[in-house]
Design an enzyme around this catalytic site. Structure first.
Site, PDB file in Angstrom:
ATOM      1  CB  CYS A   1     -28.241  13.891 -26.604  1.00  0.00           C
ATOM      2  SG  CYS A   1     -29.844  13.608 -25.854  1.00  0.00           S
ATOM      3  CG  HIS A   2     -29.047  14.081 -21.559  1.00  0.00           C
ATOM      4  ND1 HIS A   2     -30.020  13.898 -22.522  1.00  0.00           N
ATOM      5  CD2 HIS A   2     -29.680  14.627 -20.492  1.00  0.00           C
ATOM      6  CE1 HIS A   2     -31.184  14.290 -22.045  1.00  0.00           C
ATOM      7  NE2 HIS A   2     -31.007  14.749 -20.819  1.00  0.00           N
TER       8      HIS A   2
END
Length: 189
Positions: free
Chosen positions: A111-112
């Protein structure tokens, strides 16, 4: 090569981690016999951000100040927007990720989470994926961004979002089994 039942894995996180992206690797890797520790700049517990609100918490097994790369066989970097954004401001966290990248040991970021790989200068020339909103950050850091459920480049495993967790965890287990990967030093200096 490290069998998953003998592997020691660090999950680096702080307040604001995406619940599933920490919990699923933690639980699934432990269920496969690995020793998994939550490592954090905080020393007691950290809270998730889940569905637009503060969620549950997990205990910190080892404060970052006491964690050493040589104590682990792999590193997991969960996402959530808040967690990696806070961690990339922590010099010790970035140094820990950079040392892992240099070591050749598997590093998984979802994800991030790849924001931390950007800060550690560990994506230059590498194939990666991430949550779509940080694609430009990765490309600007020299990465070859691909839209795929899991992308692996010399032991660096990346995925896009919680829906990719089964493939992410499976690939991470495979990379741990392969052991250290030779990585060009200029890609992780």
């Amino acid at each position: 090569m490290t069998e998953i039942t003998k592997a020691r894995i660090a999950i680096l996180a702080t307040d604001g981690y995406e619940r599933s992206e920490l919990r699923e690797p933690l639980e699934k890797l432990r269920a496969r016999g690995a020793t998994v520790e939550v490592v954090s700049p905080k020393s007691d517990e950290i809270r998730s951000w889940d569905g637009g609100d503060w969620g549950d918490s997990v205990p910190v097994d080892r404060p970052l100040a006491q964690a050493r790369v040589e104590d682990y066989d792999a590193l997991v970097l969960p996402g959530g927007q808040i967690n990696p954004d806070k961690l990339r401001l922590e010099d010790a966290a970035v140094a820990f990720v950079r040392e892992f990248a240099k070591s050749g040991k598997p590093v998984g970021a979802i994800c991030h989470g790849p924001w931390l790989l950007v800060e550690a200068d560990a994506v230059r020339g590498r194939d990666v994926t991430s949550y779509h909103s940080i694609r430009t950050d990765l490309v600007n850091a020299g990465a070859n961004w691909r839209d795929a459920e899991v992308v692996t480049d010399e032991g660096i495993v990346t995925s896009r979002n919680p829906n990719d967790l089964p493939a992410f965890i499976a690939k991470l287990v495979e990379e741990i089994g392969e052991g250290r990967h030779e990585r060009a030093l200029e890609a992780a200096h």
